[in-house]
Design a protein around this motif. Structure first.
Motif, mmCIF file in Angstrom:
data_model
loop_
_atom_site.group_PDB
_atom_site.id
_atom_site.type_symbol
_atom_site.label_atom_id
_atom_site.label_comp_id
_atom_site.label_asym_id
_atom_site.label_seq_id
_atom_site.Cartn_x
_atom_site.Cartn_y
_atom_site.Cartn_z
ATOM 1 N N UNK A 159 0.776 -1.232 0.000
ATOM 2 C CA UNK A 159 0.000 0.000 0.000
ATOM 3 C C UNK A 159 0.807 1.280 0.000
ATOM 4 N N UNK A 160 2.125 1.186 0.059
ATOM 5 C CA UNK A 160 2.933 2.404 0.011
ATOM 6 C C UNK A 160 3.065 2.913 -1.428
ATOM 7 N N UNK A 161 3.274 4.234 -1.554
ATOM 8 C CA UNK A 161 3.646 4.835 -2.833
ATOM 9 C C UNK A 161 5.061 5.360 -2.649
ATOM 10 N N UNK A 162 5.996 4.744 -3.368
ATOM 11 C CA UNK A 162 7.423 4.961 -3.134
ATOM 12 C C UNK A 162 8.087 5.458 -4.410
ATOM 13 N N UNK A 163 8.926 6.479 -4.284
ATOM 14 C CA UNK A 163 9.722 6.968 -5.407
ATOM 15 C C UNK A 163 11.171 6.572 -5.208
ATOM 16 N N UNK A 164 11.788 6.091 -6.284
ATOM 17 C CA UNK A 164 13.228 5.831 -6.291
ATOM 18 C C UNK A 164 13.872 6.995 -7.033
ATOM 19 N N UNK A 165 14.788 7.675 -6.389
ATOM 20 C CA UNK A 165 15.405 8.872 -6.956
ATOM 21 C C UNK A 165 16.920 8.698 -7.025
ATOM 22 N N UNK A 166 17.549 9.516 -7.834
ATOM 23 C CA UNK A 166 18.998 9.457 -7.974
ATOM 24 C C UNK A 166 19.402 9.832 -9.386
ATOM 25 N N UNK A 189 10.687 7.979 0.037
ATOM 26 C CA UNK A 189 11.680 8.179 -1.010
ATOM 27 C C UNK A 189 12.881 7.265 -0.756
ATOM 28 N N UNK A 190 13.327 6.603 -1.819
ATOM 29 C CA UNK A 190 14.514 5.756 -1.773
ATOM 30 C C UNK A 190 15.560 6.403 -2.675
ATOM 31 N N UNK A 191 16.683 6.817 -2.116
ATOM 32 C CA UNK A 191 17.737 7.458 -2.895
ATOM 33 C C UNK A 191 18.845 6.481 -3.226
ATOM 34 N N UNK A 192 19.180 6.369 -4.529
ATOM 35 C CA UNK A 192 20.239 5.463 -4.957
ATOM 36 C C UNK A 192 21.425 6.242 -5.527
ATOM 37 N N UNK A 193 22.607 5.736 -5.235
ATOM 38 C CA UNK A 193 23.840 6.314 -5.761
ATOM 39 C C UNK A 193 24.821 5.181 -6.010
ATOM 40 N N UNK A 194 25.305 5.095 -7.254
ATOM 41 C CA UNK A 194 26.271 4.057 -7.632
ATOM 42 C C UNK A 194 25.774 2.658 -7.258
ATOM 43 N N UNK A 210 24.107 15.101 -1.611
ATOM 44 C CA UNK A 210 24.855 13.840 -1.533
ATOM 45 C C UNK A 210 24.467 12.908 -2.671
ATOM 46 N N UNK A 211 23.169 12.892 -3.014
ATOM 47 C CA UNK A 211 22.685 12.007 -4.072
ATOM 48 C C UNK A 211 23.132 12.458 -5.455
ATOM 49 N N UNK A 212 23.043 13.773 -5.708
ATOM 50 C CA UNK A 212 23.201 14.274 -7.074
ATOM 51 C C UNK A 212 24.506 15.023 -7.321
ATOM 52 N N UNK A 213 25.252 15.352 -6.285
ATOM 53 C CA UNK A 213 26.506 16.060 -6.471
ATOM 54 C C UNK A 213 26.307 17.389 -7.173
ATOM 55 N N UNK A 214 27.067 17.628 -8.241
ATOM 56 C CA UNK A 214 27.002 18.898 -8.961
ATOM 57 C C UNK A 214 25.671 19.104 -9.671
ATOM 58 N N UNK A 221 21.572 21.250 -8.059
ATOM 59 C CA UNK A 221 20.845 22.487 -8.349
ATOM 60 C C UNK A 221 19.828 22.300 -9.458
ATOM 61 N N UNK A 222 20.046 21.308 -10.348
ATOM 62 C CA UNK A 222 19.123 21.078 -11.458
ATOM 63 C C UNK A 222 17.869 20.326 -11.032
ATOM 64 N N UNK A 223 17.932 19.602 -9.924
ATOM 65 C CA UNK A 223 16.789 18.789 -9.513
ATOM 66 C C UNK A 223 16.051 19.364 -8.315
ATOM 67 N N UNK A 224 16.648 20.346 -7.624
ATOM 68 C CA UNK A 224 15.946 20.994 -6.512
ATOM 69 C C UNK A 224 15.126 22.132 -7.090
ATOM 70 N N UNK A 225 13.819 21.949 -7.138
ATOM 71 C CA UNK A 225 12.924 22.956 -7.683
ATOM 72 C C UNK A 225 12.335 23.771 -6.542
#
Length: 275
Positions: A27-34, A215-220, A239-243, A246-250
Protein backbone atom coordinates in the motif's frame (compact mmCIF):
# COMPACT_ATOMS: atom_id res chain seq x y z
CA UNK A 1 5.06 -7.02 1.50
CA UNK A 2 8.02 -6.89 -0.89
CA UNK A 3 11.38 -7.88 0.62
CA UNK A 4 14.67 -7.52 -1.25
CA UNK A 5 17.80 -9.10 0.19
CA UNK A 6 21.35 -8.32 -0.99
CA UNK A 7 20.10 -7.84 -4.55
CA UNK A 8 22.94 -7.37 -7.02
CA UNK A 9 23.26 -7.03 -10.79
CA UNK A 10 26.55 -6.95 -12.65
CA UNK A 11 27.11 -6.24 -16.32
CA UNK A 12 30.63 -7.52 -16.90
CA UNK A 13 32.90 -5.57 -14.56
CA UNK A 14 30.23 -2.92 -13.89
CA UNK A 15 27.95 -3.32 -10.86
CA UNK A 16 24.65 -1.59 -11.61
CA UNK A 17 22.90 -2.61 -8.36
CA UNK A 18 25.08 -3.42 -5.36
CA UNK A 19 23.70 -5.60 -2.53
CA UNK A 20 20.44 -3.69 -2.07
CA UNK A 21 18.32 -4.51 0.99
CA UNK A 22 14.81 -3.08 0.93
CA UNK A 23 11.38 -3.77 2.44
CA UNK A 24 8.22 -2.16 1.07
CA UNK A 25 4.95 -2.73 2.96
CA UNK A 26 1.76 -3.23 0.97
CA UNK A 27 0.00 0.00 0.00
CA UNK A 28 2.93 2.40 0.01
CA UNK A 29 3.65 4.83 -2.83
CA UNK A 30 7.42 4.96 -3.13
CA UNK A 31 9.72 6.97 -5.41
CA UNK A 32 13.23 5.83 -6.29
CA UNK A 33 15.40 8.87 -6.96
CA UNK A 34 19.00 9.46 -7.97
CA UNK A 35 21.21 10.41 -10.90
CA UNK A 36 21.06 8.68 -14.27
CA UNK A 37 23.03 5.45 -14.00
CA UNK A 38 22.40 5.08 -10.26
CA UNK A 39 20.69 1.70 -10.79
CA UNK A 40 17.04 2.79 -10.47
CA UNK A 41 15.69 1.19 -13.66
CA UNK A 42 17.79 -1.94 -13.19
CA UNK A 43 16.32 -2.37 -9.70
CA UNK A 44 12.73 -2.14 -10.96
CA UNK A 45 13.38 -4.46 -13.88
CA UNK A 46 14.91 -7.06 -11.57
CA UNK A 47 11.83 -6.95 -9.35
CA UNK A 48 9.69 -7.74 -12.42
CA UNK A 49 12.32 -10.32 -13.53
CA UNK A 50 12.88 -8.56 -16.86
CA UNK A 51 16.54 -8.54 -15.79
CA UNK A 52 17.94 -11.49 -13.87
CA UNK A 53 19.77 -10.74 -10.59
CA UNK A 54 23.41 -11.74 -10.34
CA UNK A 55 22.97 -12.35 -6.61
CA UNK A 56 20.40 -11.89 -3.87
CA UNK A 57 16.74 -12.67 -3.44
CA UNK A 58 13.37 -11.03 -4.02
CA UNK A 59 10.40 -12.16 -1.94
CA UNK A 60 6.77 -11.09 -2.10
CA UNK A 61 4.79 -12.40 0.85
CA UNK A 62 5.30 -16.18 0.68
CA UNK A 63 6.79 -16.32 -2.83
CA UNK A 64 10.47 -16.42 -3.74
CA UNK A 65 10.30 -14.29 -6.89
CA UNK A 66 13.89 -15.03 -7.90
CA UNK A 67 13.05 -18.76 -8.20
CA UNK A 68 9.95 -18.42 -10.39
CA UNK A 69 9.82 -19.94 -13.88
CA UNK A 70 7.25 -20.58 -16.60
CA UNK A 71 3.62 -20.07 -15.61
CA UNK A 72 4.56 -18.99 -12.09
CA UNK A 73 6.72 -16.17 -13.50
CA UNK A 74 3.88 -15.10 -15.83
CA UNK A 75 1.54 -14.95 -12.84
CA UNK A 76 4.07 -12.77 -10.98
CA UNK A 77 4.20 -10.34 -13.91
CA UNK A 78 0.42 -10.17 -13.72
CA UNK A 79 0.59 -9.39 -10.00
CA UNK A 80 3.49 -6.95 -10.51
CA UNK A 81 2.47 -4.77 -13.46
CA UNK A 82 5.05 -2.66 -15.28
CA UNK A 83 4.55 0.84 -16.74
CA UNK A 84 7.34 1.93 -19.08
CA UNK A 85 8.70 5.33 -20.06
CA UNK A 86 7.86 4.70 -23.74
CA UNK A 87 4.33 3.41 -23.00
CA UNK A 88 4.79 -0.03 -24.73
CA UNK A 89 1.45 0.22 -26.57
CA UNK A 90 0.65 -1.29 -29.98
CA UNK A 91 0.21 1.92 -32.00
CA UNK A 92 -1.91 0.39 -34.78
CA UNK A 93 -4.47 -1.09 -32.37
CA UNK A 94 -7.27 0.88 -30.76
CA UNK A 95 -7.07 2.03 -27.17
CA UNK A 96 -9.59 -0.48 -25.82
CA UNK A 97 -7.70 -3.44 -27.33
CA UNK A 98 -4.44 -2.17 -25.84
CA UNK A 99 -6.03 -2.05 -22.39
CA UNK A 100 -7.56 -5.50 -22.87
CA UNK A 101 -4.03 -6.86 -23.32
CA UNK A 102 -3.80 -6.48 -19.55
CA UNK A 103 -6.42 -9.24 -19.26
CA UNK A 104 -4.33 -11.85 -21.11
CA UNK A 105 -3.43 -13.75 -17.95
CA UNK A 106 -7.13 -13.92 -17.07
CA UNK A 107 -8.18 -15.18 -20.53
CA UNK A 108 -7.68 -18.49 -22.40
CA UNK A 109 -5.05 -18.17 -25.13
CA UNK A 110 -7.41 -19.19 -27.95
CA UNK A 111 -9.93 -16.52 -26.95
CA UNK A 112 -7.32 -13.75 -26.80
CA UNK A 113 -5.82 -14.76 -30.19
CA UNK A 114 -9.25 -14.50 -31.79
CA UNK A 115 -9.97 -11.26 -29.89
CA UNK A 116 -13.06 -12.88 -28.39
CA UNK A 117 -13.01 -10.78 -25.24
CA UNK A 118 -15.86 -11.35 -22.82
CA UNK A 119 -18.36 -8.66 -21.92
CA UNK A 120 -16.89 -8.58 -18.42
CA UNK A 121 -13.37 -8.00 -19.78
CA UNK A 122 -14.58 -5.13 -21.97
CA UNK A 123 -16.50 -3.60 -19.07
CA UNK A 124 -13.39 -3.77 -16.84
CA UNK A 125 -11.25 -2.15 -19.54
CA UNK A 126 -13.77 0.63 -20.23
CA UNK A 127 -14.12 1.30 -16.50
CA UNK A 128 -10.33 1.70 -16.20
CA UNK A 129 -10.31 4.18 -19.11
CA UNK A 130 -13.17 6.14 -17.57
CA UNK A 131 -11.31 6.22 -14.26
CA UNK A 132 -8.54 8.21 -15.95
CA UNK A 133 -10.92 10.38 -18.03
CA UNK A 134 -10.04 8.80 -21.37
CA UNK A 135 -13.08 6.58 -21.93
CA UNK A 136 -14.03 8.64 -24.98
CA UNK A 137 -10.77 7.55 -26.65
CA UNK A 138 -11.53 3.80 -26.51
CA UNK A 139 -12.01 3.47 -30.29
CA UNK A 140 -9.05 5.71 -31.23
CA UNK A 141 -5.82 4.29 -32.58
CA UNK A 142 -3.27 4.30 -29.74
CA UNK A 143 -0.55 5.82 -31.93
CA UNK A 144 -2.68 8.92 -32.54
CA UNK A 145 -2.83 9.88 -28.85
CA UNK A 146 -0.65 12.40 -27.04
CA UNK A 147 2.13 11.16 -24.79
CA UNK A 148 0.15 11.84 -21.62
CA UNK A 149 -2.90 10.04 -23.00
CA UNK A 150 -0.80 7.05 -24.03
CA UNK A 151 0.74 6.82 -20.58
CA UNK A 152 -2.70 6.88 -18.95
CA UNK A 153 -3.74 4.08 -21.32
CA UNK A 154 -0.67 2.15 -20.17
CA UNK A 155 -1.65 2.68 -16.52
CA UNK A 156 -5.21 1.53 -17.31
CA UNK A 157 -3.77 -1.60 -18.94
CA UNK A 158 -1.69 -2.24 -15.80
CA UNK A 159 -4.73 -1.74 -13.57
CA UNK A 160 -6.91 -4.29 -15.41
CA UNK A 161 -4.26 -6.92 -14.71
CA UNK A 162 -5.59 -6.71 -11.13
CA UNK A 163 -2.02 -6.34 -9.82
CA UNK A 164 -0.76 -6.26 -6.26
CA UNK A 165 2.01 -3.83 -7.23
CA UNK A 166 2.76 -1.41 -10.06
CA UNK A 167 6.33 -0.60 -11.10
CA UNK A 168 6.53 2.65 -13.08
CA UNK A 169 9.90 3.11 -14.78
CA UNK A 170 10.37 6.86 -15.48
CA UNK A 171 6.67 7.24 -16.39
CA UNK A 172 6.82 11.03 -16.91
CA UNK A 173 10.29 11.47 -18.42
CA UNK A 174 9.06 12.59 -21.85
CA UNK A 175 5.92 14.50 -20.83
CA UNK A 176 5.06 18.19 -20.58
CA UNK A 177 4.03 19.66 -17.18
CA UNK A 178 0.26 19.25 -17.72
CA UNK A 179 0.53 15.60 -18.79
CA UNK A 180 3.06 14.98 -16.04
CA UNK A 181 0.46 15.99 -13.46
CA UNK A 182 -2.26 13.89 -15.11
CA UNK A 183 -0.06 10.79 -15.10
CA UNK A 184 1.10 11.30 -11.51
CA UNK A 185 -2.52 11.88 -10.46
CA UNK A 186 -3.43 8.59 -12.17
CA UNK A 187 -0.73 6.69 -10.28
CA UNK A 188 -1.78 8.32 -7.01
CA UNK A 189 -5.38 7.33 -7.65
CA UNK A 190 -4.36 3.70 -8.25
CA UNK A 191 -2.50 3.77 -4.95
CA UNK A 192 -5.10 5.62 -2.86
CA UNK A 193 -8.31 4.12 -4.26
CA UNK A 194 -7.20 0.52 -4.76
CA UNK A 195 -4.46 0.13 -2.14
CA UNK A 196 -2.01 -1.03 -4.80
CA UNK A 197 1.66 -0.58 -3.97
CA UNK A 198 3.35 1.80 -6.43
CA UNK A 199 7.12 1.91 -6.88
CA UNK A 200 8.25 4.51 -9.39
CA UNK A 201 11.50 6.05 -10.63
CA UNK A 202 11.37 9.84 -10.81
CA UNK A 203 13.87 12.53 -11.79
CA UNK A 204 11.88 15.40 -10.27
CA UNK A 205 12.58 15.71 -6.55
CA UNK A 206 9.59 17.98 -5.99
CA UNK A 207 7.17 15.58 -7.70
CA UNK A 208 8.58 12.69 -5.69
CA UNK A 209 8.09 14.65 -2.47
CA UNK A 210 4.64 15.83 -3.49
CA UNK A 211 3.16 12.48 -4.47
CA UNK A 212 4.99 9.76 -2.58
CA UNK A 213 4.92 8.52 1.03
CA UNK A 214 8.53 7.39 0.96
CA UNK A 215 11.68 8.18 -1.01
CA UNK A 216 14.51 5.76 -1.77
CA UNK A 217 17.74 7.46 -2.90
CA UNK A 218 20.24 5.46 -4.96
CA UNK A 219 23.84 6.31 -5.76
CA UNK A 220 26.27 4.06 -7.63
CA UNK A 221 23.90 1.09 -7.25
CA UNK A 222 23.44 1.45 -3.49
CA UNK A 223 20.68 2.87 -1.32
CA UNK A 224 22.03 5.95 0.46
CA UNK A 225 18.72 7.50 1.55
CA UNK A 226 15.47 5.95 2.78
CA UNK A 227 12.92 8.21 4.42
CA UNK A 228 9.87 10.45 4.16
CA UNK A 229 9.70 13.52 1.90
CA UNK A 230 10.16 15.77 4.94
CA UNK A 231 13.42 13.99 5.78
CA UNK A 232 14.97 14.65 2.37
CA UNK A 233 16.99 17.77 3.08
CA UNK A 234 18.94 19.81 0.54
CA UNK A 235 22.09 18.27 2.02
CA UNK A 236 20.75 14.76 1.29
CA UNK A 237 19.90 15.82 -2.27
CA UNK A 238 23.42 17.16 -2.72
CA UNK A 239 24.85 13.84 -1.53
CA UNK A 240 22.69 12.01 -4.07
CA UNK A 241 23.20 14.27 -7.07
CA UNK A 242 26.51 16.06 -6.47
CA UNK A 243 27.00 18.90 -8.96
CA UNK A 244 23.59 18.14 -10.51
CA UNK A 245 21.75 18.95 -7.27
CA UNK A 246 20.85 22.49 -8.35
CA UNK A 247 19.12 21.08 -11.46
CA UNK A 248 16.79 18.79 -9.51
CA UNK A 249 15.95 20.99 -6.51
CA UNK A 250 12.92 22.96 -7.68
CA UNK A 251 11.50 25.90 -5.78
CA UNK A 252 7.75 25.29 -5.42
CA UNK A 253 5.41 28.22 -5.86
CA UNK A 254 3.07 29.32 -3.08
CA UNK A 255 0.19 27.77 -5.05
CA UNK A 256 1.76 24.29 -5.16
CA UNK A 257 0.01 21.88 -2.78
CA UNK A 258 2.04 20.05 -0.17
CA UNK A 259 2.09 16.22 -0.07
CA UNK A 260 -0.26 16.24 2.93
CA UNK A 261 -2.68 18.58 1.12
CA UNK A 262 -2.75 16.31 -1.95
CA UNK A 263 -3.45 13.21 0.15
CA UNK A 264 -6.09 15.03 2.20
CA UNK A 265 -7.82 16.14 -1.02
CA UNK A 266 -7.92 12.55 -2.29
CA UNK A 267 -9.35 11.30 1.02
CA UNK A 268 -11.99 14.04 0.99
CA UNK A 269 -12.96 13.23 -2.60
CA UNK A 270 -13.32 9.53 -1.77
CA UNK A 271 -15.47 10.34 1.25
CA UNK A 272 -17.88 12.30 -0.98
CA UNK A 273 -18.32 9.47 -3.50
CA UNK A 274 -21.55 7.46 -3.21
CA UNK A 275 -21.23 4.00 -1.76
Amino acid sequence: MLAIEALTRRFGDFTAVDRVDLTIPTGQMVAVIGRSGAGKSTLLRMIDRLIEPSEGRIRFEDRDITALKGASLRHWRRDCAMVFQQFALVDRLDVLTNVLMGRLDHTPVWRSLLKLWTGDDKAIALSALELFDIGSLAANRAGALSGGQQQRVAIARALVQEPRMILADEPIASLDPRNTQLVMDALLRVNRDFGITVLTNLHSIELAKRYCDRLIGMKAGRIVFDGTPAELTDAAVTELYGLEAADVIEIPSAADPTPDEIRAAWDAARAREPV
